[in-house]
Each structure stands twice: as structure tokens, then as C-alpha cells.
Design a protein around this motif. Structure first.
Motif, PDB file in Angstrom:
ATOM      1  N   ARG A 144      -3.928  11.934  -4.003  1.00 18.61           N
ATOM      2  CA  ARG A 144      -4.410  11.261  -5.006  1.00 18.61           C
ATOM      3  C   ARG A 144      -3.325   9.777  -5.333  1.00 18.61           C
ATOM      4  NH1 ARG A 144      -5.916  15.773  -7.643  1.00 18.61           N
ATOM      5  NH2 ARG A 144      -3.562  16.334  -8.552  1.00 18.61           N
ATOM      6  N   HIS A 159     -11.448   3.134  -4.688  1.00 15.41           N
ATOM      7  CA  HIS A 159     -10.478   2.336  -4.400  1.00 15.41           C
ATOM      8  C   HIS A 159      -9.609   2.859  -3.219  1.00 15.41           C
ATOM      9  CE1 HIS A 159      -7.681   5.240  -6.828  1.00 15.41           C
ATOM     10  NE2 HIS A 159      -6.963   4.521  -5.915  1.00 15.41           N
ATOM     11  N   GLN A 160      -9.812   4.626  -3.090  1.00 13.26           N
ATOM     12  CA  GLN A 160      -9.208   4.507  -1.549  1.00 13.26           C
ATOM     13  C   GLN A 160     -10.285   4.312  -0.387  1.00 13.26           C
ATOM     14  OE1 GLN A 160      -8.198   9.127  -3.584  1.00 13.26           O
ATOM     15  NE2 GLN A 160      -6.434   7.642  -2.657  1.00 13.26           N
ATOM     16  N   THR A 207     -10.729  12.088  -2.742  1.00 11.56           N
ATOM     17  CA  THR A 207     -10.920  10.701  -2.741  1.00 11.56           C
ATOM     18  C   THR A 207     -11.518   9.488  -3.890  1.00 11.56           C
ATOM     19  OG1 THR A 207     -10.461  11.037   0.038  1.00 11.56           O
ATOM     20  CG2 THR A 207     -11.555   8.578  -1.518  1.00 11.56           C
ATOM     21  N   ALA A 216      -2.336   8.098  -2.865  1.00 12.16           N
ATOM     22  CA  ALA A 216      -2.310   6.850  -2.015  1.00 12.16           C
ATOM     23  C   ALA A 216      -3.331   5.834  -1.921  1.00 12.16           C
ATOM     24  CB  ALA A 216      -2.165   7.711  -0.469  1.00 12.16           C
ATOM     25  N   ASP A 217      -3.269   4.546  -1.484  1.00 11.13           N
ATOM     26  CA  ASP A 217      -4.540   3.581  -0.659  1.00 11.13           C
ATOM     27  C   ASP A 217      -5.302   4.444  -0.074  1.00 11.13           C
ATOM     28  OD1 ASP A 217      -3.498   2.204  -3.100  1.00 11.13           O
ATOM     29  OD2 ASP A 217      -1.772   1.619  -1.872  1.00 11.13           O
ATOM     30  N   LEU A 218      -4.078   4.623   0.962  1.00  9.38           N
ATOM     31  CA  LEU A 218      -5.049   4.772   2.065  1.00  9.38           C
ATOM     32  C   LEU A 218      -4.636   6.469   2.421  1.00  9.38           C
ATOM     33  CD1 LEU A 218      -6.063   3.731   5.518  1.00  9.38           C
ATOM     34  CD2 LEU A 218      -3.708   3.035   4.972  1.00  9.38           C
ATOM     35  N   ILE A 219      -4.806   6.843   3.131  1.00 12.34           N
ATOM     36  CA  ILE A 219      -5.246   8.343   3.515  1.00 12.34           C
ATOM     37  C   ILE A 219      -5.038   8.477   5.313  1.00 12.34           C
ATOM     38  CG2 ILE A 219      -5.405  10.506   3.539  1.00 12.34           C
ATOM     39  CD1 ILE A 219      -6.615   8.780   0.093  1.00 12.34           C
ATOM     40  N   MET A 256       0.788  -1.031  -0.543  1.00 17.15           N
ATOM     41  CA  MET A 256       0.004  -0.200   0.317  1.00 17.15           C
ATOM     42  C   MET A 256       0.731   1.620   0.300  1.00 17.15           C
ATOM     43  SD  MET A 256      -3.077  -0.112   2.340  1.00 17.15           S
ATOM     44  CE  MET A 256      -2.701   0.022   3.791  1.00 17.15           C
ATOM     45  N   ARG A 286     -16.016   6.075   2.006  1.00 19.73           N
ATOM     46  CA  ARG A 286     -14.770   5.786   2.032  1.00 19.73           C
ATOM     47  C   ARG A 286     -13.505   5.985   3.193  1.00 19.73           C
ATOM     48  NH1 ARG A 286     -15.060   2.087  -0.399  1.00 19.73           N
ATOM     49  NH2 ARG A 286     -13.005   1.677  -0.317  1.00 19.73           N
TER      50      ARG A 286
END
Ligand SMILES: NC(=O)c1ccc[n+]([C@@H]2O[C@H](COP(=O)([O-])OP(=O)(O)OC[C@H]3O[C@@H](n4cnc5c(N)ncnc54)[C@H](O)[C@@H]3O)[C@@H](O)[C@H]2O)c1
Ligand SMILES: O=C(O)C(=O)C[C@]1(C(=O)O)C=C[C@@H](O)C=C1
Length: 281
Positions: free
Chosen positions: A59, A87-88, A84, A61-64, A1, A112
Motif C-alpha cells: 500500500r 495508481h500503482q 494494488t 509504494a508507487d512501484l512494487i 517514487m 497494473r
């Protein structure tokens, strides 16, 4: 990730270290309002890079993770959700929940977002305070999970299980009530204790010489930052006032028993307080 962490202080920095330690983050991107903190976070290796542009950081990142003080949290989370994609996943780590949940309740990307509160911390703040292993074995509260997308909740559950943390599910109102009763009141009493001792004992050397485990352990939280705690008290004001009224009543009662030389009464109150041993052995 790939993980973007907004706010590289105690909690954001500690989470960065834990994610790296457990091999859960490939690339760590930081966003930080304070330039000195950003530089220090890079020197300490908390993140791989610091990105000045919030949208660009989100933009990538997968996880914020949003790990800023609670006043900033309410301002930062909606624009993060604006950027977001489906997929995030976005999480916060905030100590209060109702105001934050209300701020994003109608947001089109609300699903999300997963509201998260790790019940772990210290009295220190900033990137220097980050500790690898801070969250290990501790509880993490997930709030209003039913309002988040099921796949987002699953990703967050897997992440915190891996640290490993114990998961607890609460709604936002219960979260704020019970954290006021256990966590927030502890900070108020410690601030009051420090103010009391500083007011009565004008010789600082005496405090230094006479402070042993008892004073150290009860005054530790008074070293905590106002930038963290004033927004928490502000957002949870009514619950904190409720528990503070009870605390003032308890202090007054103990004072009356001592003034009246009612040592049997004092013994009974201390025995009642000792019940805490059964809950926290
Ligand atoms: N301190 C604790 O023990 C503890 C425990 C659990 C949760 N929390 C919560 O975690 C959050 C972070 O607390 P902390 O203890 O890590 O605080 P901290 O002061 O150590 O770190 C916060 C960081 O966020 C930065 N920041 C502030 N506004 C920003 C913005 N708009 N954009 C980017 N960066 C910004 C600050 O410069 C600072 O580096 C808070 O919401 C707090 O309530 C704290
Ligand atoms: O141990 C500490 O120093 C803390 O302040 C941690 C602590 C707490 O236990 O009250 C503080 C705030 C949180 O939101 C969660 C944990």
C-alpha cells in the motif's frame, strides 16, 4: 517514487541499488521471508526499512517489484495484485513467464502488472550478491505488454530506459521458449560439467591446480543456487527438455566422431560451433 521490493536477494537488491543510484526511488521498502537476509539488506543499505506485513508494504509504494524465486513468485503475485490500487504498478523480474502470466490472467487488477525479465545476473544469490550497475547496458524483456495498462507499461519503459537497459518485447510463450534455448540450457550444461569433473577427478587439489580460464568460464554457472534454478526448470520443463534432447544429441555426435577418429568431422563441427563468434563478437 516509493518502491517496495519483495525479495532482497541478487536481483531485488541490485535493482534497489540501481534505482537509488539513478535517483529513481525516494523511499525503498523491503519485504523478505528470510530474517537474516532482511537484516543484511538493511546493513548493506539496500532498503530504508523492512516491512513484515505484505499488504502494508504494498500500500505504501508507487512501484512494487516482486523478486523472489519462481515458485514463490506464482504464490506472491496474486495477493500483491489483490492490494494494488489503480495508481500503482507491479512488476516481477522472473526468469520464466507462462506460469506466472496464467496465474494472474483473470485477476481484476491484471492491467497494473507488467511482466519483466532483466537479462542480467550472476551465479551468486542473497543480499550480499547485490551489485550496483548489474543491469546497465543489458536487455530487459517485457512480456505480453498488450495485457497491461498502457500507462503502467509507459512507467516501466521509462524506468528501464533510465538504468539504461535495452527493451525487448515478447509474448510469454516465446519468452519461455527462447530463454530455454539460450539461458536455461547453459545452466544445465554447467551443472552437468561440474558433476562430471567432480565424479572423474577425485583429487580436489588437482581441480584447483589445473582449473584455468577454460574450466572457470564454463563451470561458473554451476555455482548457482538450486533454490533459483529448480523452480525455473520446473516451470519451463517442456522447453528445457526439448533443448536438452538436442544437446545430448550434439554430445553424442562429438563422442562418435572422436571414437571413430574422424578428425575431419570434428574440425567441421568445431567450425560450425565457431559461428557463435559472428553472433557474439
Ligand atoms: N539469478 C539470476 O541471475 C537472475 C537473473 C534474472 C532474473 N532472475 C529471477 O529473479 C528472481 C530472484 O532471483 P535472485 O537471483 O535474486 O534470487 P535470490 O535467492 O538472490 O533472492 C531471492 C530472495 O527472495 C527471498 N524470498 C523467497 N521467498 C520469499 C517470499 N515468499 N517473500 C519474500 N521474500 C522471499 C529469499 O529469501 C531471497 O532473499 C527469480 O525469480 C529469478 O528467476 C534471476
Ligand atoms: O550470468 C549469470 O550468471 C546468469 O545466470 C544470468 C542469467 C543468464 O544469463 O542466464 C540467468 C538467469 C536469468 O533469468 C537471466 C540471466
Amino acid at each position: 517514487m516509493n518502491v517496495t521490493i519483495i525479495g532482497l536477494g541478487l536481483i531485488g537488491g541490485s535493482l534497489a541499488l540501481s534505482l537509488r543510484h539513478h535517483g529513481l526511488a525516494q523511499r525503498l521498502i523491503g519485504v523478505e521471508a528470510n530474517d537474516a537476509h532482511a537484516r543484511r539488506a538493511l546493513e548493506l543499505g539496500l532498503v530504508d526499512e523492512v516491512e513484515a506485513d505484505l499488504d502494508r508494504a504494498v500500500r505504501q509504494a508507487d512501484l512494487i517489484v516482486v523478486a523472489v524465486p519462481m515458485d514463490a513468485m506464482v504464490a506472491v503475485l496474486p495477493p500483491v495484485l489483490d492490494t494494488t490500487a489503480a495508481h500503482q504498478v507491479v512488476i516481477d523480474v522472473g526468469s520464466t513467464k507462462q506460469a506466472l502470466l496464467a496465474a494472474v490472467a483473470q485477476h481484476p487488477n491484471r492491467g497494473r502488472f507488467v511482466a519483466v525479465h532483466p537479462m542480467a545476473g550472476t551465479e551468486h544469490s542473497g543480499p550480499e550478491a547485490a551489485i550496483n550497475g548489474l543491469f546497465e547496458g543489458k536487455t530487459v524483456v517485457i512480456c505480453d505488454a498488450a495485457n497491461s495498462d498502457a500507462d503502467a507499461v509507459r512507467i516501466v519503459e521509462q524506468l528501464f530506459h533510465a538504468l539504461p537497459m535495452r527493451l525487448l518485447y515478447l509474448d510469454g510463450a516465446d519468452h519461455d521458449l527462447h530463454t530455454a534455448y539460450v539461458s536455461h540450457i547453459s545452466h544445465i550444461t554447467s551443472f552437468a560439467l561440474a558433476l562430471t569433473v567432480l565424479e572423474k577427478e577425485k583429487e580436489e587439489q588437482r581441480i584447483f591446480d589445473l582449473a584455468s580460464g577454460g574450466f572457470e568460464s564454463t563451470v561458473r554457472l554451476a555455482k548457482s543456487s538450486p533454490a533459483t534454478w529448480v523452480p525455473i526448470f520446473r516451470q519451463n520443463r517442456l522447453n528445457v527438455l526439448d533443448v536438452l534432447d538436442e544437446h545430448l544429441h550434439q554430445l553424442q555426435h562429438l563422442r562418435e566422431l572422436l571414437a571413430q577418429e574422424d578428425y575431419q568431422g570434428l574440425t567441421e563441427q568445431i567450425q560450425l560451433a565457431n559461428h557463435i563468434r559472428k553472433i557474439l563478437p
